[in-house]
Design a protein around this motif. Structure first.
Motif, PDB file in Angstrom:
ATOM      1  N   TYR A 141       0.695  -1.090  -0.024  1.00  0.00           N
ATOM      2  CA  TYR A 141      -0.169   0.061  -0.076  1.00  0.00           C
ATOM      3  C   TYR A 141       0.772   1.040  -0.005  1.00  0.00           C
ATOM      4  CZ  TYR A 141      -3.210   3.723   1.871  1.00  0.00           C
ATOM      5  OH  TYR A 141      -3.894   4.868   1.937  1.00  0.00           O
ATOM      6  N   TYR A 142       1.796   1.277   0.630  1.00  0.00           N
ATOM      7  CA  TYR A 142       2.718   2.544   1.017  1.00  0.00           C
ATOM      8  C   TYR A 142       3.457   2.498  -0.470  1.00  0.00           C
ATOM      9  CZ  TYR A 142       6.956   5.300   1.906  1.00  0.00           C
ATOM     10  OH  TYR A 142       7.815   6.104   2.074  1.00  0.00           O
ATOM     11  N   ASP A 143       4.032   1.471  -1.106  1.00  0.00           N
ATOM     12  CA  ASP A 143       4.533   1.601  -2.343  1.00  0.00           C
ATOM     13  C   ASP A 143       3.696   2.088  -3.658  1.00  0.00           C
ATOM     14  OD1 ASP A 143       7.397   1.259  -1.668  1.00  0.00           O
ATOM     15  OD2 ASP A 143       7.063  -0.906  -1.850  1.00  0.00           O
ATOM     16  N   SER A 144       2.498   1.490  -3.365  1.00  0.00           N
ATOM     17  CA  SER A 144       1.396   2.040  -4.511  1.00  0.00           C
ATOM     18  C   SER A 144       1.066   3.390  -4.350  1.00  0.00           C
ATOM     19  CB  SER A 144       0.385   1.112  -4.258  1.00  0.00           C
ATOM     20  OG  SER A 144       0.610  -0.395  -4.344  1.00  0.00           O
ATOM     21  N   TYR A 145       0.955   3.877  -2.885  1.00  0.00           N
ATOM     22  CA  TYR A 145       0.200   5.259  -2.833  1.00  0.00           C
ATOM     23  C   TYR A 145       1.207   6.427  -3.071  1.00  0.00           C
ATOM     24  CZ  TYR A 145      -2.173   9.154  -0.899  1.00  0.00           C
ATOM     25  OH  TYR A 145      -2.645  10.297  -0.498  1.00  0.00           O
ATOM     26  N   ARG A 146       2.588   6.058  -3.001  1.00  0.00           N
ATOM     27  CA  ARG A 146       3.827   6.829  -3.244  1.00  0.00           C
ATOM     28  C   ARG A 146       4.353   6.887  -4.426  1.00  0.00           C
ATOM     29  NH1 ARG A 146       8.387   4.773  -4.756  1.00  0.00           N
ATOM     30  NH2 ARG A 146       8.711   2.446  -4.185  1.00  0.00           N
ATOM     31  N   THR A 147       3.593   5.993  -5.555  1.00  0.00           N
ATOM     32  CA  THR A 147       4.228   5.822  -6.999  1.00  0.00           C
ATOM     33  C   THR A 147       3.286   6.778  -7.741  1.00  0.00           C
ATOM     34  OG1 THR A 147       4.666   3.773  -6.606  1.00  0.00           O
ATOM     35  CG2 THR A 147       4.465   4.260  -8.821  1.00  0.00           C
ATOM     36  N   GLY A 148       3.709   7.806  -8.251  1.00  0.00           N
ATOM     37  CA  GLY A 148       2.990   8.774  -9.185  1.00  0.00           C
ATOM     38  C   GLY A 148       2.688   8.294 -10.497  1.00  0.00           C
TER      39      GLY A 148
END
Length: 468
Positions: free
Chosen positions: A427-434
């Motif tokens: 979730y963290y990596d998905s959310y921080r990926t523009g």
């Protein structure tokens, strides 16, 4: 003298709430459909002003007007049946409060039905279990605002108190109170699963004894992880089985139950397009745990690849796990509060996110030290789209993500199941990926279904004949 409030449903929660109300000076009338629970409650009295009734009409007539009736009845049809038995004896302006774990959509239906009869309705989330009900729970009222103002003096008195502030605040109209409680329980599922996965790494990968792990959780409870669930985990690990003398945790069957609120949280998120993968993975982990016989059989068939695991520095990795657990909690609470925010915007509820965090600080199951920080984040910026981008949590995740990645990778390499820690990191990596990989999914949809796609350089919708 007329009673100031009535309680229907005298199981453990209802009985304890009635005692709590009486402790705070209320004159409480009580009624239960079976007289045995009424009699059991009366045997517990220590001078409190509680009057038992064995006839529902007499119970209603014993209450001062406007009547205030608190239901602690099993969610579902039973609530409707109790309301149907009450309404012939009620008058316009009387107030019914449902303190059970009702689905918020049922609360909205009942609110509308009773409003047409002039009866005011409140759906009230209660968290804290039996002890909280007796000594002070977290209380989440929603529904008729005027009705809440008339019962607020009672609810704020019986609620948990933190720094002189009651853990009770008006959540919003209609089903808002029960919705807040529902998502609270979803966050609770995630929190419990994350703690369980941290425990698993300490026990199965680091090879620590149950007693040593209890010490670790106790020490964690002195810092930023300080919370009710961390505290009770240490207590659980110290408990010995009276029969075998083993740690009791080692003889408890590994099948986790659930009562439906976590499922409701996930279904609501799915229905409304809200990402809550950590909560949902925690729910699925409970479902998978129930397949005990299948898992026992699979253990004899399925295996890990043959790899040589390196010995780990215990002190170093204990800190890695602490950081991973804290970051997982940040992500889980971020998803829960995003669900509050997005649903509030869809329904026009204007949920008080700052106050929700504050009332969770005492009485409830997910009470934790860092709820103060969550409250401060929404006080500074109510429009905050996600807790992850608030300055404090953005800095924490920047600091802790490296060791969380180490824990997740090492756990997976070691064959440990990490549904919620893994979902937190994803979730963290998905959310921080523009710029994500969803362009491939949209291309596939257009290829087989002509669903069209948008471009990142030209406005409009487009379709490609992919086989030309």
């Amino acid at each position: 003298m007329l009673n100031t409030i009535g309680v229907i449903g005298l199981g453990v929660m209802g009985g304890n709430l009635a005692l709590n109300m009486a402790d705070k000076g209320e004159h409480v009338g009580v009624y239960n459909y079976t007289s045995d629970l009424t009699d059991q409650l009366m045997e517990k009295l220590e001078g409190q002003t509680i009057r038992p009734f064995y006839n529902i009409e007499a119970f209603v007539q014993s209450l001062e007007k406007p009547r205030k009736i608190f239901l602690m009845v099993t969610a579902g049809r039973a609530i409707d049946e109790v309301i149907a038995s009450l309404t012939p004896f009620l008058e316009e302006g009387d107030i019914i409060m449902d303190g059970g774990n009702s689905h918020y959509e049922d609360t909205e239906r009942r609110y509308d039905e009773l409003q047409g009869k002039g009866i005011r309705y409140l759906g009230i989330g209660i968290s804290g279990g039996a002890d909280g009900a007796r000594t002070g729970p977290s209380i989440m009222p929603g529904g008729d605002r005027e009705a809440y103002e008339q019962v607020a003096s009672i609810l704020t008195k019986i609620a948990a108190q933190v720094d002189g502030t009651p853990c009770c605040a008006y959540m919003g109209p209609r089903g808002a109170g029960h919705f807040v409680k529902m998502v609270h329980n979803g966050i609770e599922y995630a929190d419990m699963q994350l703690i369980t996965e941290a425990y698993t790494f300490l026990k199965d990968r680091l090879g620590l004894s149950v007693e040593d792990i209890a010490d670790i959780f106790e020490s964690w409870n002195q810092g930023e992880l300080k919370s009710y669930l961390i505290e009770i985990t240490a207590d659980i690990l110290r408990k010995k089985d009276d029969v075998t003398g083993l740690p009791l945790i080692d003889v408890i069957l590994d099948k986790a139950g659930q009562k439906g609120t976590g499922k409701w949280t996930s279904i609501q998120a799915i229905d409304h397009g809200i990402p809550n993968s950590i909560i949902t993975e925690s729910l699925f982990a409970r479902y998978l745990s129930s397949l005990k016989e299948e898992r026992m059989n699979a253990e004899t068939i399925l295996s890990l690849p043959e790899i040589e695991l390196q010995e780990l520095d215990k002190e170093v990795w204990i800190e890695h796990i602490r950081q991973a657990l804290y970051m997982g909690k940040i992500c889980a609470y971020a998803q829960g509060f995003t669900q509050y925010k997005m649903t509030s915007e869809q329904y026009g509820w204007n949920l008080p996110l700052k106050d929700i965090a504050l009332i969770f600080r005492g009485g409830c199951i997910i009470r934790a030290e860092f709820l103060n920080i969550i409250s401060e984040a929404y006080e500074e910026n109510y429009s905050l789209t996600n807790l992850l981008i608030s300055p404090y949590f953005a800095e924490k995740t920047k600091e802790y993500q490296r060791n969380m990645r180490k824990v997740v990778c090492e756990g997976i390499q070691s064959g440990l199941s990490f549904p919620s820690l893994g979902a937190s990191l994803t979730y963290y990596d998905s959310y921080r990926t523009g710029t994500s990989n969803a362009s491939m999914i949209q291309a596939q949809r257009d290829y087989f279904g002509a669903h069209t796609y948008e471009r990142n350089d030209i406005e409009g919708s487009f379709h490609t004949n992919w086989q030309e």
